[in-house]
Design a protein around this motif. Structure first.
Motif, mmCIF file in Angstrom:
data_model
loop_
_atom_site.group_PDB
_atom_site.id
_atom_site.type_symbol
_atom_site.label_atom_id
_atom_site.label_comp_id
_atom_site.label_asym_id
_atom_site.label_seq_id
_atom_site.Cartn_x
_atom_site.Cartn_y
_atom_site.Cartn_z
ATOM 1 N N MET A 1 -91.406 -39.249 98.953
ATOM 2 C CA MET A 1 -90.959 -40.632 99.094
ATOM 3 C C MET A 1 -91.471 -41.201 100.415
ATOM 4 S SD MET A 1 -87.068 -42.108 99.301
ATOM 5 C CE MET A 1 -86.792 -41.837 97.555
ATOM 6 N N ILE A 2 -92.039 -42.391 100.354
ATOM 7 C CA ILE A 2 -92.540 -43.049 101.556
ATOM 8 C C ILE A 2 -91.424 -43.911 102.140
ATOM 9 C CG2 ILE A 2 -94.218 -44.668 102.476
ATOM 10 C CD1 ILE A 2 -96.130 -43.832 100.281
ATOM 11 N N VAL A 3 -91.076 -43.637 103.403
ATOM 12 C CA VAL A 3 -90.016 -44.380 104.084
ATOM 13 C C VAL A 3 -90.640 -45.410 105.005
ATOM 14 C CG1 VAL A 3 -88.038 -44.216 105.636
ATOM 15 C CG2 VAL A 3 -88.487 -42.384 103.986
ATOM 16 N N ALA A 4 -90.186 -46.649 104.893
ATOM 17 C CA ALA A 4 -90.721 -47.707 105.745
ATOM 18 C C ALA A 4 -90.429 -47.396 107.209
ATOM 19 C CB ALA A 4 -90.110 -49.045 105.358
ATOM 20 N N THR A 5 -91.430 -47.525 108.056
ATOM 21 C CA THR A 5 -91.253 -47.349 109.486
ATOM 22 C C THR A 5 -90.972 -48.704 110.115
ATOM 23 O OG1 THR A 5 -92.733 -45.435 109.558
ATOM 24 C CG2 THR A 5 -92.337 -46.592 111.631
ATOM 25 N N LEU A 6 -89.893 -48.768 110.892
ATOM 26 C CA LEU A 6 -89.459 -50.026 111.497
ATOM 27 C C LEU A 6 -89.525 -49.900 113.008
ATOM 28 C CD1 LEU A 6 -86.249 -50.469 109.311
ATOM 29 C CD2 LEU A 6 -88.561 -51.313 108.802
ATOM 30 N N SER A 7 -89.983 -50.929 113.669
ATOM 31 C CA SER A 7 -90.114 -50.899 115.128
ATOM 32 C C SER A 7 -89.181 -51.903 115.774
ATOM 33 C CB SER A 7 -91.561 -51.214 115.540
ATOM 34 O OG SER A 7 -92.443 -50.211 115.066
ATOM 35 N N GLY A 8 -88.547 -51.472 116.865
ATOM 36 C CA GLY A 8 -87.673 -52.333 117.649
ATOM 37 C C GLY A 8 -87.879 -52.052 119.123
ATOM 38 N N PRO A 9 -87.215 -52.794 120.000
ATOM 39 C CA PRO A 9 -87.381 -52.588 121.443
ATOM 40 C C PRO A 9 -86.974 -51.170 121.862
ATOM 41 C CG PRO A 9 -86.202 -54.631 120.987
ATOM 42 C CD PRO A 9 -86.267 -53.878 119.698
ATOM 43 N N GLY A 10 -87.939 -50.350 122.217
ATOM 44 C CA GLY A 10 -87.655 -49.007 122.706
ATOM 45 C C GLY A 10 -87.324 -47.998 121.642
ATOM 46 N N VAL A 11 -87.445 -48.354 120.370
ATOM 47 C CA VAL A 11 -87.146 -47.411 119.291
ATOM 48 C C VAL A 11 -88.152 -47.573 118.158
ATOM 49 C CG1 VAL A 11 -84.665 -47.324 119.772
ATOM 50 C CG2 VAL A 11 -85.554 -48.991 118.108
ATOM 51 N N ARG A 12 -88.278 -46.497 117.403
ATOM 52 C CA ARG A 12 -89.046 -46.536 116.158
ATOM 53 C C ARG A 12 -88.210 -45.838 115.101
ATOM 54 N NH1 ARG A 12 -93.494 -43.632 113.655
ATOM 55 N NH2 ARG A 12 -93.326 -42.021 115.242
#
Length: 377
Positions: A1-12
């Motif tokens: 299963m491919i999980v969407a990678t999400l980016s935020g300030p100082g985190v992935r």
């Protein structure tokens, strides 16, 4: 299963991977996580962690939710975890939960992760996201407020605990249409964590103050002025101290300890109760240990809290009451600038089914400002 990678300030936010197993075990060994995540097996083994990565996490996506690793965007090291659960598609509703390892706390990781995942959920069709947390878990409540969630009340007995009972949880929620940014607090933190005039210091009440609180509130003269005049039980004391931060964050009241600035010894307590936010009125109450009375500590603490309330909150009017026979408390209020306004008959519940009269005092922001200007002049 491919999980969407999400980016935020100082985190992935990414899918959990076998390389996360050691950090997952270390994180779940933390007593704080074990306290507030009762479904978590204790101990949590490497075999369970591998199963979690291989089967549990993918299963959450299959059920319509999801579980992401909170990773450092530079090193990719696991910092914690965050997930969406209890999805109700026809309502567009789900619940968010998260944890952060001890090695990553104090960096805003949880706030950034919650903001990032909730925005993703809204963009993929969710309309309402709930966040539940224990009343004793003030750091989690801070995360909720900083991420824009609003308090909605208490879910009674919603979570089975390790003792066979069920825990109440505070409920927060964020809607897709809510304004961005943190939720406004009625009672902000004390600047620098305390108030002081060099003689007395006022700091927040914490769970570590239970012994002091019990000693103070079992003094007969303190019990006599309580409403109602009944000494707290041991359970009451522990709960009052452990829940103090939650009440403060909710904007209900600020419970504080008065200490001697020179020695740090506890001298008494003072509380600000924000009972009428819409009218800008709050109430002050205080109690002192016997060895610290008639030394001006209560007056100084009252002035410090009054100045903070008028300067940092929406409070425009402070009230306080005293029993007619409690002349010492009335002197404290008068020295702190409060003006007597009323004598209310049978206002308070007393002992043996009787009721007690109450002498009411008030302090306005402009009165205190006038006193400060006069002293400066």
């Amino acid at each position: 299963m491919i999980v969407a990678t999400l980016s935020g300030p100082g985190v992935r936010l990414r899918g959990l991977a076998p390389r996360d197993v050691d950090d997952l075990v270390a994180g779940y060994a933390d007593p704080v996580l074990q306290r507030f995540m009762p479904p978590l097996p204790v101990p949590f083994t490497h075999a369970q962690a591998r199963e979690y990565v291989r089967d549990v996490a993918p299963g959450m996506f299959a059920d319509g939710g999801g579980l992401w690793a909170i990773a450092d965007p530079l090193t990719d090291r696991l910092l914690g975890g965050i997930g969406l659960d209890k999805v109700v598609p026809h309502r567009g509703q789900c619940e968010v939960g998260y944890w952060v390892g001890p090695w990553a706390r104090g960096r805003g990781v949880a706030v950034a992760a919650v903001r990032t995942l909730t925005e993703h959920a809204f963009h993929t069709g969710m309309a309402r996201i709930e966040l539940l947390t224990h009343r004793e878990n003030a750091p989690s409540q801070r995360v909720a407020l900083a991420a824009g969630f609003r308090p909605e009340g208490v879910r009674r007995g919603v979570l089975p605990n390790r003792d066979g009972g069920r825990d109440d949880l505070l409920a927060y929620a964020r809607l897709a249409g809510d304004e961005p940014g943190p939720t406004e607090r009625l009672l902000p933190d004390l600047p620098g964590g305390e108030l002081t005039d060099g003689v007395v210091t006022v700091r927040p009440l914490t769970s570590d103050d239970a012994d002091f609180y019990a000693e103070l509130h079992h003094l007969p003269e303190v019990v006599a002025t309580a409403v109602p005049p009944i000494a707290p039980t041991a359970e009451d004391v522990v709960r009052r101290c452990a829940w103090a931060a939650a009440h403060w964050l909710a904007g209900e009241r600020a419970d504080m300890v008065i200490t001697d600035a020179a020695t740090g010894r506890n001298a008494g307590e003072i509380g600000l109760y924000y009972q009428e936010p819409r009218t800008g009125q709050a109430m002050i109450g205080y109690s002192m240990l016997r060895g610290w009375r008639e030394r001006g500590f209560a007056t100084r603490a009252t002035q410090l809290v009054s100045l903070w309330a008028f300067a940092e909150t929406g409070v425009a009017r402070l009230i306080a009451g005293a029993l007619p026979a409690n002349l010492a408390s009335q002197r404290v209020l008068e020295k702190a600038g409060f003006k007597r306004e009323a004598y209310l008959r049978s206002r308070l519940p007393g002992g043996d089914g009787r009721r007690s009269d109450d002498v009411q005092y008030a302090l306005l922001a402009e009165d205190l400002l006038a006193d400060v200007v006069r002293l400066d002049g």
